[in-house]
Scaffold this motif. Structure first.
Motif, PDB file in Angstrom:
ATOM      1  N   VAL A 143      53.653 104.183  38.930  1.00  0.00           N
ATOM      2  CA  VAL A 143      55.041 104.197  39.398  1.00  0.00           C
ATOM      3  C   VAL A 143      55.125 103.351  40.659  1.00  0.00           C
ATOM      4  O   VAL A 143      54.336 103.537  41.586  1.00  0.00           O
ATOM      5  N   PRO A 144      56.046 102.398  40.716  1.00  0.00           N
ATOM      6  CA  PRO A 144      56.173 101.606  41.942  1.00  0.00           C
ATOM      7  C   PRO A 144      56.567 102.507  43.113  1.00  0.00           C
ATOM      8  O   PRO A 144      57.096 103.601  42.901  1.00  0.00           O
ATOM      9  N   ASP A 145      56.298 102.045  44.312  1.00  0.00           N
ATOM     10  CA  ASP A 145      56.682 102.812  45.492  1.00  0.00           C
ATOM     11  C   ASP A 145      58.161 103.161  45.421  1.00  0.00           C
ATOM     12  O   ASP A 145      58.997 102.325  45.095  1.00  0.00           O
ATOM     13  N   THR A 146      58.446 104.404  45.700  1.00  0.00           N
ATOM     14  CA  THR A 146      59.826 104.854  45.644  1.00  0.00           C
ATOM     15  C   THR A 146      60.366 104.970  47.048  1.00  0.00           C
ATOM     16  O   THR A 146      59.770 105.628  47.889  1.00  0.00           O
ATOM     17  N   ILE A 147      61.449 104.288  47.281  1.00  0.00           N
ATOM     18  CA  ILE A 147      62.073 104.386  48.602  1.00  0.00           C
ATOM     19  C   ILE A 147      63.352 105.197  48.435  1.00  0.00           C
ATOM     20  O   ILE A 147      64.260 104.792  47.697  1.00  0.00           O
ATOM     21  N   ASN A 148      63.375 106.347  49.044  1.00  0.00           N
ATOM     22  CA  ASN A 148      64.562 107.174  48.971  1.00  0.00           C
ATOM     23  C   ASN A 148      65.297 107.107  50.305  1.00  0.00           C
ATOM     24  O   ASN A 148      64.846 107.638  51.306  1.00  0.00           O
ATOM     25  N   ASP A 149      66.404 106.435  50.310  1.00  0.00           N
ATOM     26  CA  ASP A 149      67.216 106.372  51.513  1.00  0.00           C
ATOM     27  C   ASP A 149      68.661 106.669  51.112  1.00  0.00           C
ATOM     28  O   ASP A 149      68.936 107.035  49.967  1.00  0.00           O
ATOM     29  N   ASP A 150      69.588 106.473  52.025  1.00  0.00           N
ATOM     30  CA  ASP A 150      70.985 106.781  51.721  1.00  0.00           C
ATOM     31  C   ASP A 150      71.478 105.946  50.544  1.00  0.00           C
ATOM     32  O   ASP A 150      72.227 106.423  49.692  1.00  0.00           O
ATOM     33  N   ALA A 151      71.042 104.676  50.490  1.00  0.00           N
ATOM     34  CA  ALA A 151      71.517 103.790  49.418  1.00  0.00           C
ATOM     35  C   ALA A 151      71.055 104.299  48.055  1.00  0.00           C
ATOM     36  O   ALA A 151      71.804 104.258  47.071  1.00  0.00           O
ATOM     37  N   THR A 152      69.799 104.809  47.984  1.00  0.00           N
ATOM     38  CA  THR A 152      69.288 105.337  46.714  1.00  0.00           C
ATOM     39  C   THR A 152      70.103 106.546  46.278  1.00  0.00           C
ATOM     40  O   THR A 152      70.420 106.722  45.108  1.00  0.00           O
ATOM     41  N   GLU A 153      70.432 107.393  47.269  1.00  0.00           N
ATOM     42  CA  GLU A 153      71.178 108.607  46.953  1.00  0.00           C
ATOM     43  C   GLU A 153      72.594 108.255  46.490  1.00  0.00           C
ATOM     44  O   GLU A 153      73.117 108.848  45.533  1.00  0.00           O
ATOM     45  N   ILE A 154      73.204 107.274  47.150  1.00  0.00           N
ATOM     46  CA  ILE A 154      74.561 106.865  46.752  1.00  0.00           C
ATOM     47  C   ILE A 154      74.516 106.250  45.351  1.00  0.00           C
ATOM     48  O   ILE A 154      75.391 106.502  44.522  1.00  0.00           O
ATOM     49  N   ALA A 155      73.454 105.501  45.063  1.00  0.00           N
ATOM     50  CA  ALA A 155      73.324 104.914  43.720  1.00  0.00           C
ATOM     51  C   ALA A 155      73.211 106.009  42.665  1.00  0.00           C
ATOM     52  O   ALA A 155      73.797 105.920  41.584  1.00  0.00           O
ATOM     53  N   LEU A 156      72.462 107.075  42.996  1.00  0.00           N
ATOM     54  CA  LEU A 156      72.330 108.203  42.061  1.00  0.00           C
ATOM     55  C   LEU A 156      73.687 108.865  41.830  1.00  0.00           C
ATOM     56  O   LEU A 156      74.072 109.138  40.690  1.00  0.00           O
ATOM     57  N   LEU A 157      74.419 109.117  42.913  1.00  0.00           N
ATOM     58  CA  LEU A 157      75.724 109.774  42.788  1.00  0.00           C
ATOM     59  C   LEU A 157      76.686 108.899  41.980  1.00  0.00           C
ATOM     60  O   LEU A 157      77.454 109.415  41.163  1.00  0.00           O
ATOM     61  N   ALA A 158      76.597 107.579  42.195  1.00  0.00           N
ATOM     62  CA  ALA A 158      77.464 106.673  41.445  1.00  0.00           C
ATOM     63  C   ALA A 158      77.104 106.717  39.958  1.00  0.00           C
ATOM     64  O   ALA A 158      77.981 106.767  39.089  1.00  0.00           O
ATOM     65  N   ARG A 159      75.779 106.739  39.668  1.00  0.00           N
ATOM     66  CA  ARG A 159      75.317 106.787  38.286  1.00  0.00           C
ATOM     67  C   ARG A 159      75.837 108.037  37.576  1.00  0.00           C
ATOM     68  O   ARG A 159      76.155 108.037  36.400  1.00  0.00           O
ATOM     69  N   LEU A 160      75.909 109.133  38.318  1.00  0.00           N
ATOM     70  CA  LEU A 160      76.346 110.403  37.742  1.00  0.00           C
ATOM     71  C   LEU A 160      77.857 110.591  37.832  1.00  0.00           C
ATOM     72  O   LEU A 160      78.383 111.638  37.455  1.00  0.00           O
ATOM     73  N   GLY A 161      78.550 109.589  38.389  1.00  0.00           N
ATOM     74  CA  GLY A 161      80.008 109.693  38.507  1.00  0.00           C
ATOM     75  C   GLY A 161      80.437 110.743  39.502  1.00  0.00           C
ATOM     76  O   GLY A 161      81.471 111.397  39.332  1.00  0.00           O
ATOM     77  N   LEU A 162      79.659 110.938  40.540  1.00  0.00           N
ATOM     78  CA  LEU A 162      79.949 112.004  41.505  1.00  0.00           C
ATOM     79  C   LEU A 162      80.467 111.483  42.841  1.00  0.00           C
ATOM     80  O   LEU A 162      80.617 112.248  43.787  1.00  0.00           O
ATOM     81  N   LEU A 163      80.721 110.192  42.917  1.00  0.00           N
ATOM     82  CA  LEU A 163      81.271 109.667  44.176  1.00  0.00           C
ATOM     83  C   LEU A 163      82.781 109.894  44.199  1.00  0.00           C
ATOM     84  O   LEU A 163      83.447 109.759  43.170  1.00  0.00           O
ATOM     85  N   PRO A 164      83.329 110.240  45.360  1.00  0.00           N
ATOM     86  CA  PRO A 164      84.782 110.409  45.434  1.00  0.00           C
ATOM     87  C   PRO A 164      85.470 109.058  45.265  1.00  0.00           C
ATOM     88  O   PRO A 164      84.897 108.014  45.575  1.00  0.00           O
ATOM     89  N   GLU A 165      86.691 109.114  44.749  1.00  0.00           N
ATOM     90  CA  GLU A 165      87.486 107.891  44.640  1.00  0.00           C
ATOM     91  C   GLU A 165      87.769 107.374  46.043  1.00  0.00           C
ATOM     92  O   GLU A 165      88.054 108.168  46.949  1.00  0.00           O
ATOM     93  N   PRO A 166      87.646 106.051  46.248  1.00  0.00           N
ATOM     94  CA  PRO A 166      87.974 105.545  47.588  1.00  0.00           C
ATOM     95  C   PRO A 166      89.446 105.796  47.893  1.00  0.00           C
ATOM     96  O   PRO A 166      90.299 105.697  47.019  1.00  0.00           O
ATOM     97  N   LYS A 167      89.702 106.174  49.150  1.00  0.00           N
ATOM     98  CA  LYS A 167      91.086 106.465  49.540  1.00  0.00           C
ATOM     99  C   LYS A 167      91.881 105.163  49.623  1.00  0.00           C
ATOM    100  O   LYS A 167      91.368 104.164  50.111  1.00  0.00           O
ATOM    101  N   ALA A 168      93.078 105.234  49.103  1.00  0.00           N
ATOM    102  CA  ALA A 168      93.957 104.065  49.209  1.00  0.00           C
ATOM    103  C   ALA A 168      94.412 103.905  50.648  1.00  0.00           C
ATOM    104  O   ALA A 168      94.684 104.889  51.343  1.00  0.00           O
ATOM    105  N   ILE A 169      94.363 102.683  51.131  1.00  0.00           N
ATOM    106  CA  ILE A 169      94.812 102.427  52.501  1.00  0.00           C
ATOM    107  C   ILE A 169      96.235 101.894  52.443  1.00  0.00           C
ATOM    108  O   ILE A 169      96.492 100.892  51.769  1.00  0.00           O
ATOM    109  N   SER A 170      97.129 102.621  53.049  1.00  0.00           N
ATOM    110  CA  SER A 170      98.534 102.184  52.979  1.00  0.00           C
ATOM    111  C   SER A 170      98.819 101.252  54.141  1.00  0.00           C
ATOM    112  O   SER A 170      98.132 101.251  55.157  1.00  0.00           O
TER     113      SER A 170
END
Lengths: 170, 333
Positions: A143-170
């Protein structure tokens, strides 16, 4: 010695547990109850359930709605975890280990694995099976070295569809 | 050459009603002052030797500064161990003590890590005058605080020669189950060349509410001083923030609640008994977690090996001491 299939490993683990620590095997049956789990390793996938006290392992063929939980990974990830090179949390966040289901279903899969690992400290034939698995898996890529940082976690949440919708800026 | 008292495994007799709790543990640490590498080899026996569940555990670890930990832990059946009068040989790790010549020989091969050591005692050994209560049973301990070393570490084709490094050896034996309400804190701090070696030990409990009096042994040349009880203060500072190497990996996978234990970053030891005094400040840079599972009853202990550096100063036997070196602090949770 021929290489065991995933289903044969699971059957051998549960039978060995029943032979040497029947009270732990009973705990396993209670934890699993009438649930069905789909377990996948590399290209293999099996559905696992108990019919009374008998373990039933069959090639994954149940419709998805009949599955209470899913756990899937590959041999390289499993070997890295068994060698203490990769934590479970790191494997999940990096997408190398996937657990799916409702909280109860995923928890029950984790508890079933814990019962088998815990018993392995007192049941040498369970450790023999682990060694056999490692021997069978020596040819897999590391297994290649695994780097777990905020970006990895955000990528996981995005993959699972768990990121909140970005707020519209009026 | 320093001759030692005969030492070796102390297996239970067949009529010992506590034999299920048998533990025996030969341990060597080495400190390569030039590279900063710290390593260990363990060969240990757990459980009634006649019980097929009994285990023999070999461990070999090397800490390389800026690179982390290498090595592994192998759990075998106790029947696979070759136990001699003064040796334990497991499939992947072995330690033997030659008391008459004051030598300790150890070797291990764990994956890509291979270690071969031949150590010669430069200080006499010390054995606790009696066993101490520990968990549901008891523990005894013998120690050789300082040895000179010849040997080699091989790691993925690289070779580290240990000539000029220092070593420490000890032996624990007794009756307890992993998972009992017993813990220990122990440290070995060794200066380069012929400098002093310091060994701290104290048993405690899981909650660290019943801390037995600590003992600090100082060996410097031919002098040995032991501070004990109220003359020794131990204080922890900071929290070590590192990714642990946790072994065996299978047990680590089960114990997800132990991924980030609260370990001390610094250990301060101050000893004063009205005659001599020593102050030691140890700073940990990395840690590994060894998980010990009991073969007879459900239960675990989490043994943390903290690698780092120390500074020490004080007065021993009328001579001023001021030194620094490498150390290992072991912290059970």
């Amino acid at each position: 010695m021929t290489r065991l299939s995933l289903g044969e490993y699971i059957a051998a683990l549960v039978q060995t547990l029943a032979d040497h620590e029947p009270w732990s095997a009973e705990r396993l049956r209670v934890v699993v109850g009438d649930r069905t789990a789909r377990i996948a390793l590399d290209e293999e996938a099996v559905d696992v359930a108990f019919a009374g006290s008998r373990l039933v392992v069959r090639v994954a063929d149940s419709p998805p709605q009949a599955i209470d939980g899913f756990g899937g990974t590959d041999r390289a990830t499993t070997m890295a975890m068994m060698d203490g090179l990769l934590e479970v949390e790191e494997a999940i966040v990096s997408g190398r280990l996937e657990m799916r289901g409702d909280v109860e279903g995923v928890n029950r899969i984790g508890m079933a694995i814990d019962i088998l690992i815990d018993a392995s400290t007192r049941v040498p034939p369970l450790r023999d099976l682990a060694r056999r698995f490692m021997r069978d898996s020596t040819a897999v890529a590391a297994v290649p070295d695994t780097i777990n940082d905020d970006a990895t976690e955000i990528a996981l949440l995005a993959r699972l569809g768990l990121l909140p919708e970005p707020k519209a800026i009026s | 050459m320093v001759a030692l008292m005969p030492d070796g495994p102390r297996p239970p007799n067949p009529f010992d009603p506590t034999r299920a709790a048998y533990k025996d543990w030969l341990h060597v640490n080495f400190f390569d002052h030039e590279s900063g590498c710290v390593g260990l080899i363990n060969a240990s026996l757990h459980g009634d030797p006649a019980d097929p569940r009994a285990t023999a555990v070999g461990a070999a670890l090397l800490h390389v500064p800026q690179s982390g930990w290498f090595g592994n832990v192998e759990v075998s059946r106790a029947a696979e161990a070759r136990v001699g009068l003064s040796s334990i040989a497991l499939p992947n790790a072995a330690i033997a003590i030659d008391s008459a010549l004051g030598r300790v020989v150890a070797a291990a091969k764990m994956g890509a890590l291979e270690i071969e050591l031949e150590a010669t005692a430069t200080s006499s050994g010390y054995e606790l005058p009696g066993a101490v209560a520990f968990g549901s049973g008891w523990m005894s301990w013998s120690v050789i605080p300082r040895l000179t070393l010849r040997g080699t570490v091989r790691l993925d084709g690289r070779v580290l020669r240990l000539d000029g490094a220092s070593a420490y050896q000890d032996h624990n034996w007794g009756r307890w189950h992993w998972g009992d309400d017993g813990r220990w804190e122990w440290g070995a701090f060794v200066a380069p060349d012929a400098g002093p070696a310091f060994v701290l030990a104290r048993p405690t409990n899981r909650a660290r509410t019943a801390i037995a009096p600590p003992t600090l042994m100082v060996v410097h040349g031919s002098r040995r001083r032991i501070f004990a009880g109220a003359s020794v203060e131990v204080r922890y500072e900071g929290v070590l923030d590192v990714r642990l190497r946790r072994l065996p990996g299978v047990l680590a996978a089960m114990h997800q609640d132990r991924v980030r234990p609260r370990l001390p970053e610094r250990v301060h030891i101050r000893c004063r008994d009205g005659i001599d005094e020593v102050t030691i400040a140890f700073t940990a840079t990395d840690a590994a977690q060894l998980i010990a599972g009991d073969p007879a009853v459900p239960g675990y202990a989490f043994i943390h090996e903290l690698a780092g550096t120390f500074e020490a100063s004080g007065r021993i036997g009328g001579a001023d001491v001021r030194t620094r070196g490498l150390g290992v602090f072991e912290y059970l949770l």
